[in-house]
Design a protein around this motif. Structure first.
Motif, PDB file in Angstrom:
ATOM      1  N   HIS A  28      18.155   7.639  90.660  1.00  0.00           N
ATOM      2  CA  HIS A  28      16.738   7.966  90.815  1.00  0.00           C
ATOM      3  C   HIS A  28      16.097   8.033  89.435  1.00  0.00           C
ATOM      4  CE1 HIS A  28      13.153  10.415  91.661  1.00  0.00           C
ATOM      5  NE2 HIS A  28      13.250   9.968  92.916  1.00  0.00           N
ATOM      6  N   LEU A  29      14.788   7.787  89.356  1.00  0.00           N
ATOM      7  CA  LEU A  29      14.080   7.753  88.077  1.00  0.00           C
ATOM      8  C   LEU A  29      14.266   9.062  87.299  1.00  0.00           C
ATOM      9  CD1 LEU A  29      12.139   6.445  86.071  1.00  0.00           C
ATOM     10  CD2 LEU A  29      10.233   7.356  87.427  1.00  0.00           C
ATOM     11  N   VAL A  30      14.193  10.196  87.989  1.00  0.00           N
ATOM     12  CA  VAL A  30      14.354  11.481  87.306  1.00  0.00           C
ATOM     13  C   VAL A  30      15.754  11.598  86.715  1.00  0.00           C
ATOM     14  CG1 VAL A  30      14.406  13.985  87.611  1.00  0.00           C
ATOM     15  CG2 VAL A  30      12.633  12.632  88.743  1.00  0.00           C
ATOM     16  N   VAL A  31      16.756  11.174  87.484  1.00  0.00           N
ATOM     17  CA  VAL A  31      18.138  11.236  86.994  1.00  0.00           C
ATOM     18  C   VAL A  31      18.325  10.276  85.825  1.00  0.00           C
ATOM     19  CG1 VAL A  31      20.571  11.040  87.640  1.00  0.00           C
ATOM     20  CG2 VAL A  31      18.912  11.880  89.301  1.00  0.00           C
ATOM     21  N   LYS A  32      17.670   9.110  85.880  1.00  0.00           N
ATOM     22  CA  LYS A  32      17.744   8.166  84.759  1.00  0.00           C
ATOM     23  C   LYS A  32      17.178   8.781  83.487  1.00  0.00           C
ATOM     24  CE  LYS A  32      17.551   3.677  87.116  1.00  0.00           C
ATOM     25  NZ  LYS A  32      16.723   2.485  87.367  1.00  0.00           N
ATOM     26  N   ILE A  33      16.035   9.464  83.625  1.00  0.00           N
ATOM     27  CA  ILE A  33      15.425  10.103  82.453  1.00  0.00           C
ATOM     28  C   ILE A  33      16.355  11.162  81.873  1.00  0.00           C
ATOM     29  CG2 ILE A  33      13.508  11.576  81.695  1.00  0.00           C
ATOM     30  CD1 ILE A  33      11.750  10.128  83.732  1.00  0.00           C
ATOM     31  N   VAL A  34      16.973  11.953  82.758  1.00  0.00           N
ATOM     32  CA  VAL A  34      17.921  12.974  82.306  1.00  0.00           C
ATOM     33  C   VAL A  34      19.090  12.327  81.574  1.00  0.00           C
ATOM     34  CG1 VAL A  34      19.583  14.702  83.070  1.00  0.00           C
ATOM     35  CG2 VAL A  34      17.293  14.676  84.048  1.00  0.00           C
ATOM     36  N   MET A  35      19.663  11.271  82.165  1.00  0.00           N
ATOM     37  CA  MET A  35      20.805  10.589  81.546  1.00  0.00           C
ATOM     38  C   MET A  35      20.422   9.981  80.203  1.00  0.00           C
ATOM     39  SD  MET A  35      22.593   8.566  84.708  1.00  0.00           S
ATOM     40  CE  MET A  35      23.345   9.413  86.107  1.00  0.00           C
ATOM     41  N   ALA A  36      19.264   9.313  80.159  1.00  0.00           N
ATOM     42  CA  ALA A  36      18.832   8.676  78.909  1.00  0.00           C
ATOM     43  C   ALA A  36      18.607   9.721  77.823  1.00  0.00           C
ATOM     44  CB  ALA A  36      17.564   7.865  79.145  1.00  0.00           C
ATOM     45  N   GLY A  37      17.980  10.845  78.188  1.00  0.00           N
ATOM     46  CA  GLY A  37      17.764  11.905  77.203  1.00  0.00           C
ATOM     47  C   GLY A  37      19.065  12.469  76.675  1.00  0.00           C
ATOM     48  N   LEU A  38      20.032  12.653  77.561  1.00  0.00           N
ATOM     49  CA  LEU A  38      21.321  13.195  77.133  1.00  0.00           C
ATOM     50  C   LEU A  38      22.090  12.198  76.268  1.00  0.00           C
ATOM     51  CD1 LEU A  38      22.424  14.988  80.420  1.00  0.00           C
ATOM     52  CD2 LEU A  38      21.779  16.069  78.263  1.00  0.00           C
ATOM     53  N   ILE A  39      21.974  10.909  76.588  1.00  0.00           N
ATOM     54  CA  ILE A  39      22.645   9.890  75.772  1.00  0.00           C
ATOM     55  C   ILE A  39      22.036   9.866  74.369  1.00  0.00           C
ATOM     56  CG2 ILE A  39      22.983   7.409  75.478  1.00  0.00           C
ATOM     57  CD1 ILE A  39      23.207   7.228  78.550  1.00  0.00           C
ATOM     58  N   ILE A  40      20.698   9.916  74.298  1.00  0.00           N
ATOM     59  CA  ILE A  40      20.031   9.954  72.984  1.00  0.00           C
ATOM     60  C   ILE A  40      20.448  11.208  72.213  1.00  0.00           C
ATOM     61  CG2 ILE A  40      17.794  10.179  71.843  1.00  0.00           C
ATOM     62  CD1 ILE A  40      16.630   8.475  74.125  1.00  0.00           C
ATOM     63  N   ALA A  41      20.505  12.346  72.915  1.00  0.00           N
ATOM     64  CA  ALA A  41      20.924  13.589  72.268  1.00  0.00           C
ATOM     65  C   ALA A  41      22.354  13.484  71.753  1.00  0.00           C
ATOM     66  CB  ALA A  41      20.795  14.758  73.241  1.00  0.00           C
ATOM     67  N   SER A  42      23.229  12.835  72.534  1.00  0.00           N
ATOM     68  CA  SER A  42      24.623  12.684  72.111  1.00  0.00           C
ATOM     69  C   SER A  42      24.731  11.823  70.857  1.00  0.00           C
ATOM     70  CB  SER A  42      25.442  12.063  73.248  1.00  0.00           C
ATOM     71  OG  SER A  42      26.796  11.930  72.877  1.00  0.00           O
ATOM     72  N   VAL A  43      23.961  10.725  70.817  1.00  0.00           N
ATOM     73  CA  VAL A  43      23.963   9.873  69.616  1.00  0.00           C
ATOM     74  C   VAL A  43      23.448  10.646  68.409  1.00  0.00           C
ATOM     75  CG1 VAL A  43      22.947   7.816  68.577  1.00  0.00           C
ATOM     76  CG2 VAL A  43      23.726   7.739  70.954  1.00  0.00           C
ATOM     77  N   TRP A  44      22.385  11.423  68.608  1.00  0.00           N
ATOM     78  CA  TRP A  44      21.819  12.240  67.529  1.00  0.00           C
ATOM     79  C   TRP A  44      22.837  13.267  67.040  1.00  0.00           C
ATOM     80  CZ3 TRP A  44      16.723  15.583  68.105  1.00  0.00           C
ATOM     81  CH2 TRP A  44      16.278  15.926  66.826  1.00  0.00           C
ATOM     82  N   VAL A  45      23.537  13.887  67.982  1.00  0.00           N
ATOM     83  CA  VAL A  45      24.555  14.881  67.627  1.00  0.00           C
ATOM     84  C   VAL A  45      25.640  14.254  66.763  1.00  0.00           C
ATOM     85  CG1 VAL A  45      26.499  16.172  68.602  1.00  0.00           C
ATOM     86  CG2 VAL A  45      24.204  16.511  69.515  1.00  0.00           C
ATOM     87  N   TRP A  46      26.136  13.086  67.159  1.00  0.00           N
ATOM     88  CA  TRP A  46      27.210  12.453  66.389  1.00  0.00           C
ATOM     89  C   TRP A  46      26.717  11.972  65.033  1.00  0.00           C
ATOM     90  CZ3 TRP A  46      32.109  13.134  66.800  1.00  0.00           C
ATOM     91  CH2 TRP A  46      32.650  13.501  68.034  1.00  0.00           C
ATOM     92  N   ALA A  47      25.456  11.566  64.940  1.00  0.00           N
ATOM     93  CA  ALA A  47      24.916  11.193  63.632  1.00  0.00           C
ATOM     94  C   ALA A  47      24.888  12.401  62.699  1.00  0.00           C
ATOM     95  CB  ALA A  47      23.508  10.615  63.800  1.00  0.00           C
ATOM     96  N   ILE A  48      24.485  13.563  63.228  1.00  0.00           N
ATOM     97  CA  ILE A  48      24.469  14.789  62.429  1.00  0.00           C
ATOM     98  C   ILE A  48      25.892  15.191  62.050  1.00  0.00           C
ATOM     99  CG2 ILE A  48      23.932  17.259  62.471  1.00  0.00           C
ATOM    100  CD1 ILE A  48      21.547  16.583  64.281  1.00  0.00           C
ATOM    101  N   ILE A  49      26.823  15.091  62.990  1.00  0.00           N
ATOM    102  CA  ILE A  49      28.214  15.464  62.726  1.00  0.00           C
ATOM    103  C   ILE A  49      28.789  14.625  61.588  1.00  0.00           C
ATOM    104  CG2 ILE A  49      30.556  15.357  63.667  1.00  0.00           C
ATOM    105  CD1 ILE A  49      29.330  16.203  66.377  1.00  0.00           C
ATOM    106  N   ILE A  50      28.577  13.316  61.648  1.00  0.00           N
ATOM    107  CA  ILE A  50      29.105  12.433  60.597  1.00  0.00           C
ATOM    108  C   ILE A  50      28.453  12.743  59.259  1.00  0.00           C
ATOM    109  CG2 ILE A  50      29.234  10.026  59.836  1.00  0.00           C
ATOM    110  CD1 ILE A  50      29.415   9.247  62.807  1.00  0.00           C
TER     111      ILE A  50
END
Length: 237
Positions: A28-50
């Motif tokens: 569903h569109l809402v679930v897609k937005i949630v997933m996309a936001g979490l994926i972006i957050a995960s990439v941001w987290v790993w960039a900060i970690i590195i």
């Protein structure tokens, strides 16, 4: 017949793409937005970690080299001249700030040096606070993702389950083929939330501990350098 129903369920599941990409595209569109936001957050987290991992390792090696140079017997004036234009480490910044205040007091012809020790301590404390603030920058992002990530994923899970129940109500069919895709999407959202939150929490705690150790090391150097300058003040006074 039961056998026909099982066969129908199996055919329905087979027609559904239950791969990770398929689950995202079918969500569903809402679930897609949630997933996309979490994926972006995960990439941001790993960039900060590195970035922070490299920063702390580099800072530790720089402080080791500076301490070796500082205690090698080289005069403070020579060391100050070599570093005054561009202090490239946290300890060097503390040293240069204190020496600049020291030289300003003596070269300015001050008649009393009663408050010089306090001024030197204040200057070094401000420099330490600035360096600690630099080390702590963006760690709030890790804390935020670590605490909010599971709840955002849970929101996607709840929405996916709601979609599944709506599909059941609309089709009046409780077969696995109707329920499974929505449940799978819901669980996928939870999984992405945990993938983002778990490393964020682990490395946030790790980096906060390292910030504390680096701050203690800087404060220890500042105390030792303050003692050296205090002895010279007494000798000249």
């Amino acid at each position: 017949m039961p056998g026909a129903a099982v066969a129908s369920d199996g055919a329905g599941l087979a027609s559904q793409d239950l791969s990770l990409i398929g689950l995202f595209l079918q969500a569903h569109l809402v679930v897609k937005i949630v997933m996309a936001g979490l994926i972006i957050a995960s990439v941001w987290v790993w960039a900060i970690i590195i970035d922070k991992t490299i920063l702390f390792q580099r800072m530790k090696s720089q402080m080791d080299r500076f301490e070796a140079t500082f205690w090698s017997g080289q005069s403070l004036e020579e060391l100050y001249r070599s570093l005054s234009s561009r202090p490239n480490t946290a300890m060097a910044a503390i040293f240069v700030a204190a020496m600049r205040e020291w030289k300003r007091s003596y070269e300015g012809g001050a008649r009393s040096f009663t408050g010089l020790t306090q001024r030197l301590d204040k200057v070094m404390d401000v420099t330490i606070a600035r360096e600690v603030e630099r080390l702590e920058s963006r760690l709030l992002v890790l804390a935020t993702v670590g605490s909010a990530g599971p709840f955002i994923g849970l929101f996607g899970t709840v929405w996916g389950i709601m979609t599944s129940f709506q599909s059941i109500a609309a089709s009046k069919n409780t077969s696995l083929a109707v329920v499974a895709p929505g449940i799978a999407e819901a669980l996928f959202a939870t999984a992405i939330g945990l993938v983002a939150a778990i490393p964020a929490t682990i490395f946030y705690n790790k980096f906060i501990s390292q910030v504390g150790r680096q701050a203690l090391r800087l404060e220890g150097f500042a105390d030792e350098f303050s003692a050296i300058l205090s002895r010279q003040i007494d000798e000249r006074g």
